[in-house]
Design a protein around this motif. Sequence first.
Motif, PDB file in Angstrom:
ATOM      1  N   CYS A  35      46.068  34.170  48.695  1.00  0.00           N
ATOM      2  CA  CYS A  35      44.874  33.415  49.074  1.00  0.00           C
ATOM      3  C   CYS A  35      45.136  31.924  48.851  1.00  0.00           C
ATOM      4  N   PHE A  36      45.146  31.150  49.953  1.00  0.00           N
ATOM      5  CA  PHE A  36      45.363  29.704  49.872  1.00  0.00           C
ATOM      6  C   PHE A  36      44.029  28.972  49.761  1.00  0.00           C
ATOM      7  N   ARG A 135      37.944  40.824  49.622  1.00  0.00           N
ATOM      8  CA  ARG A 135      36.689  40.501  48.925  1.00  0.00           C
ATOM      9  C   ARG A 135      36.960  39.974  47.524  1.00  0.00           C
ATOM     10  N   SER A 136      38.003  40.496  46.900  1.00  0.00           N
ATOM     11  CA  SER A 136      38.385  39.985  45.579  1.00  0.00           C
ATOM     12  C   SER A 136      38.812  38.520  45.663  1.00  0.00           C
ATOM     13  N   ASN A 137      39.522  38.165  46.743  1.00  0.00           N
ATOM     14  CA  ASN A 137      39.903  36.760  46.936  1.00  0.00           C
ATOM     15  C   ASN A 137      38.671  35.858  47.009  1.00  0.00           C
ATOM     16  N   GLN A 138      37.658  36.302  47.728  1.00  0.00           N
ATOM     17  CA  GLN A 138      36.421  35.516  47.841  1.00  0.00           C
ATOM     18  C   GLN A 138      35.737  35.362  46.484  1.00  0.00           C
ATOM     19  N   THR A 139      35.758  36.413  45.680  1.00  0.00           N
ATOM     20  CA  THR A 139      35.170  36.341  44.340  1.00  0.00           C
ATOM     21  C   THR A 139      35.902  35.323  43.489  1.00  0.00           C
ATOM     22  N   HIS A 140      37.232  35.330  43.562  1.00  0.00           N
ATOM     23  CA  HIS A 140      38.008  34.357  42.776  1.00  0.00           C
ATOM     24  C   HIS A 140      37.742  32.926  43.262  1.00  0.00           C
ATOM     25  N   GLN A 141      37.604  32.753  44.576  1.00  0.00           N
ATOM     26  CA  GLN A 141      37.313  31.416  45.090  1.00  0.00           C
ATOM     27  C   GLN A 141      35.963  30.913  44.587  1.00  0.00           C
ATOM     28  N   ASN A 142      34.985  31.798  44.500  1.00  0.00           N
ATOM     29  CA  ASN A 142      33.646  31.396  44.061  1.00  0.00           C
ATOM     30  C   ASN A 142      33.563  31.158  42.554  1.00  0.00           C
ATOM     31  N   ARG A 143      34.330  31.903  41.775  1.00  0.00           N
ATOM     32  CA  ARG A 143      34.193  31.860  40.318  1.00  0.00           C
ATOM     33  C   ARG A 143      35.302  31.082  39.623  1.00  0.00           C
ATOM     34  N   LYS A 174      34.005  42.804  33.618  1.00  0.00           N
ATOM     35  CA  LYS A 174      32.732  42.722  34.336  1.00  0.00           C
ATOM     36  C   LYS A 174      32.753  43.495  35.652  1.00  0.00           C
ATOM     37  N   PHE A 175      33.861  43.442  36.399  1.00  0.00           N
ATOM     38  CA  PHE A 175      33.871  43.966  37.768  1.00  0.00           C
ATOM     39  C   PHE A 175      34.611  45.287  37.926  1.00  0.00           C
TER      40      PHE A 175
END
Length: 256
Positions: A35-36, A135-143, A174-175
């Motif tokens: 994920c870039f 979806r995990s990539n999106q979670t890391h980007q947000n958090r 948590k996840f």
Amino acid sequence: MKAEHLLIKQRKRKPYRQRRERKNAFGEMLQIDGCFDYWFGRDNKKCCLINLIDDATSYNLCCFDEEETIRAAVIVLWQWVKKWGIPQSIYADRRNAYINYDLTESNNFFGNLCKNLKIKTIPAFSSQAKGRVERSNQTHQNRLIPKLRLNNITTIQQANKYIKNYYLPCHNKKFASPIIENVHRKLPDNAKLDDFSYEISLRKVNNDWTIKYKTKTYQILRKNFCPAKSTIFVKETFSGKVILLFKNSELSYIIV
């Protein structure tokens, strides 16, 4: 063509996709993806988060690198193997870092690591196929991006230390789902990464008992039995050690 009714209207439909349920056991299948993003802010250049996630439980392991490289993929997979054991399979994109476009196993550090550990590589034909890691990539980007900024982390080395010691333990707690069944295989005692991750290529010995490999000239010493014009194997381990092999015998050499 319209007047003669030679054009047939066809309704364009989206390709059919069926929902795939989670695997049943921890270690049955992993998903890997890069994920870039501007992980350290817009003032710094983009870098890549190599993300590895278990399909059944969503347990997560990741690390940063400048690009989505073979070496980064090997490092994060080896960290997983050292921590939890050898998984049964891994779901990855069709690209040279993971799986060749012709769906054959790559003869690189990552491909040989999977082959030697008997990890089945499964090619993904779309990003939706490995939705868990996307979806995990999106979670890391947000958090993760705000957390890195709050902790004034601006380098890959600092970020890898932070996610290993602080971020990932909290994230998995948590996840991730509870582990009901674990099918990881145990890594052999005293196993080293170089034993499983390497690249092998062929070279022909010149008349002066030399070979060329990656811009360097290797002089095979006289005490070895290796006739000129014979074909030898060049084995480069993940740590960078180069081994010359002829009929399963290791050849001694000097670099000239």
